[in-house]
Design a protein around this motif. Structure first.
Motif, short mmCIF file in Angstrom:
data_model
loop_
_atom_site.label_atom_id
_atom_site.label_comp_id
_atom_site.label_asym_id
_atom_site.label_seq_id
_atom_site.Cartn_x
_atom_site.Cartn_y
_atom_site.Cartn_z
N PRO A 1 120.29 54.72 124.60
CA PRO A 1 120.86 56.07 124.69
C PRO A 1 122.33 56.07 124.27
CG PRO A 1 119.72 55.45 126.72
CD PRO A 1 119.82 54.21 125.89
N PRO A 2 122.76 57.05 123.48
CA PRO A 2 124.15 57.08 123.03
C PRO A 2 125.11 57.19 124.21
CG PRO A 2 122.95 59.05 122.27
CD PRO A 2 121.97 58.18 122.99
N GLY A 3 126.20 56.44 124.15
CA GLY A 3 127.24 56.57 125.17
C GLY A 3 127.01 55.73 126.42
N ILE A 4 125.87 55.07 126.54
CA ILE A 4 125.62 54.27 127.76
C ILE A 4 126.54 53.03 127.73
CG2 ILE A 4 123.67 52.97 126.77
CD1 ILE A 4 122.35 53.04 129.55
N PRO A 5 127.24 52.75 128.84
CA PRO A 5 128.13 51.58 128.84
C PRO A 5 127.33 50.27 128.70
CG PRO A 5 128.55 53.03 130.74
CD PRO A 5 127.29 53.52 130.09
N ASP A 6 128.00 49.26 128.15
CA ASP A 6 127.34 47.97 127.89
C ASP A 6 126.70 47.39 129.16
OD1 ASP A 6 128.07 48.14 125.31
OD2 ASP A 6 129.70 46.66 125.42
N GLU A 7 127.43 47.49 130.28
CA GLU A 7 126.94 46.87 131.51
C GLU A 7 125.64 47.55 131.98
OE1 GLU A 7 128.68 45.98 135.93
OE2 GLU A 7 130.11 46.56 134.38
N ALA B 1 122.84 46.54 129.70
CA ALA B 1 122.39 45.16 129.96
C ALA B 1 121.46 45.15 131.18
CB ALA B 1 123.60 44.26 130.19
N LYS B 2 121.79 45.93 132.19
CA LYS B 2 120.94 45.99 133.40
C LYS B 2 119.58 46.60 133.05
CE LYS B 2 124.11 46.26 137.28
NZ LYS B 2 124.96 47.19 138.02
N PHE B 3 119.62 47.68 132.26
CA PHE B 3 118.37 48.33 131.86
C PHE B 3 117.49 47.33 131.10
CE2 PHE B 3 115.69 50.45 128.78
CZ PHE B 3 115.04 51.40 129.54
N LYS B 4 118.11 46.62 130.17
CA LYS B 4 117.34 45.66 129.35
C LYS B 4 116.71 44.57 130.24
CE LYS B 4 118.81 43.95 125.37
NZ LYS B 4 119.75 43.37 124.38
N ALA B 5 117.50 44.09 131.19
CA ALA B 5 117.01 43.01 132.06
C ALA B 5 115.79 43.48 132.87
CB ALA B 5 118.13 42.54 132.99
N ALA B 6 115.79 44.76 133.25
CA ALA B 6 114.67 45.28 134.04
C ALA B 6 113.49 45.65 133.13
CB ALA B 6 115.14 46.50 134.83
N TYR B 7 113.79 46.12 131.93
CA TYR B 7 112.75 46.64 131.03
C TYR B 7 111.77 45.55 130.58
CZ TYR B 7 110.67 48.94 126.95
OH TYR B 7 109.80 49.46 126.05
N GLY B 8 112.31 44.40 130.23
CA GLY B 8 111.48 43.34 129.65
C GLY B 8 110.32 42.93 130.56
N PRO B 9 110.62 42.46 131.78
CA PRO B 9 109.54 42.01 132.67
C PRO B 9 108.54 43.13 132.99
CG PRO B 9 111.66 41.22 133.45
CD PRO B 9 111.96 42.16 132.32
N LEU B 10 109.00 44.37 133.01
CA LEU B 10 108.09 45.49 133.34
C LEU B 10 107.18 45.85 132.17
CD1 LEU B 10 110.38 48.04 135.26
CD2 LEU B 10 108.42 46.78 136.17
N ASN B 11 107.68 45.71 130.95
CA ASN B 11 106.97 46.29 129.81
C ASN B 11 106.47 45.31 128.76
OD1 ASN B 11 107.27 49.36 130.07
ND2 ASN B 11 109.31 48.58 130.54
#
Ligand SMILES: NC(=O)c1ccc[n+]([C@@H]2O[C@H](COP(=O)([O-])OP(=O)(O)OC[C@H]3O[C@@H](n4cnc5c(N)ncnc54)[C@H](OP(=O)(O)O)[C@@H]3O)[C@@H](O)[C@H]2O)c1
Length: 292
Positions: A220-226, A229-239
């Motif tokens: 999403p545009p404008g989302i801070p890096d941190e 990074a948290k979203f990515k860490a959670a997304y992988g194992p779930l999906n």
């Protein structure tokens, strides 16, 4: 002579001699002319850099001129050869002019990566006709137009490789993904027809189906890096079964460079899934307390 000057002198001499010295001698794409649609960002940008690092001459398009010039500059600064040409893949005249300009500038066309694409999300009964047309015009018609104008150059040369970006969304749909899945499935259809049409002419054509890849397409545009990074860490194992993380654009780029190599001469009409294992498995989330 210091090391920097030494390298600069060698680069200048090599450029004058028409050599791309950034590439190792065994590089698969050394000296090849590569065309990329949608090279201003994400997977296309990473692929332009990957081919250029292999010593290819890369012509790429996209609509955002400032980004295009920036990518061209980054590649040249790293010792590679690339030219940005503005083109909108929805517009036949612009696609034809782009393809012809790349072939004229670099003396032919060896490899094309038809990658430009957009998304749109909405339940089938809520999608607007504008959304439908824009996605289909870009993702399906845009790929058709690119192939239409690339093939004559490859027929003339008697060889060529075309890779088109489909998606795992061609195989697995989400409730809001009707037009995106339809467009990416269309890419597979065009690829299969073209593969059987030109296989005996020395031209092979395949689709690549990336899984979720960390590009502006999904971030999403404008989302801070941190937060990202948290979203990515959670997304992988779930999906994502298998590797359990999103792809980085460079990983898809490396697959494209590999598939375009001469050693893959028998790969034609294929849909190559590069998704870390996501479509090989099926994530099952059990209700709390239920034994696995
Ligand atoms: N990221 C993923 O998870 C994922 C997964 C599977 C497949 N894909 C596919 O991979 C391809 C690249 O996506 P990405 O993830 O790298 O997204 P991205 O970073 O948004 O890049 C999309 C590229 O397509 C170009 N483009 C879009 N519309 C265009 C048009 N009308 N004319 C010319 N260029 C156009 C964009 O350039 P301009 O905006 O400058 O025109 C940009 O360079 C797309 O086909 C996408 O559907 C992505």
């Amino acid at each position: 002579m210091n090391n920097n000057l030494n390298r600069r002198t060698i680069l200048t001499a090599a450029a004058a001699a028409g050599l791309a010295i950034a590439a190792p001698a065994h590089a698969k794409a050394r000296g090849k002319v590569v065309l990329i649609t949608g090279g201003t960002s994400g997977i296309g940008k990473a692929t332009a850099k990957a081919f250029a690092a292999q010593g290819a001459k890369v012509g790429f398009c996209g609509r955002r001129e400032q980004l295009g010039r920036q990518v061209e500059h980054e590649i040249r600064k790293a010792g590679g050869e690339a030219t940005y040409i503005r083109a909108d893949v929805r517009k036949p005249d612009e696609v034809r002019a782009f393809v012809d300009a790349v072939a004229i500038r670099y003396g032919g066309l060896d490899i094309a990566f038809n990658n430009a694409g957009i998304g749109a999300s909405g339940m089938p009964h809520e999608l607007t006709l504008e959304q439908w047309d824009d996605v289909m015009d870009t993702n399906a018609r845009g790929v058709f137009l690119a192939i239409k104008y690339e093939i004559p150059h490859m027929l003339k040369a008697g060889h060529g490789v075309i890779i088109c970006t489909s998606s795992t969304a061609a195989e697995q749909a989400r409730p809001t993904g009707a037009v995106y899945s339809a467009g990416k499935r269309a890419v597979q259809g065009i690829v299969k027809a073209a593969a059987v049409a030109y296989g005996t002419k020395g031209i092979r054509i395949n689709a690549i189906l990336p899984g979720t890849t960390d590009t502006p397409f999904v971030r999403p545009p404008g989302i801070p890096d941190e937060a990202w990074a948290k979203f990515k860490a959670a997304y992988g194992p779930l999906n994502i079964d298998g590797i359990e993380r999103m792809a980085e654009p460079e990983e898809i780029a490396n697959a494209v460079v590999g598939l375009a190599a001469d050693g893959f001469g028998y790969l034609n009409g294929a849909s190559v899934v590069v998704d870390g294992g996501a479509t090989a498995g099926r994530k099952m989330v059990m209700p709390p307390g239920f034994p696995n």
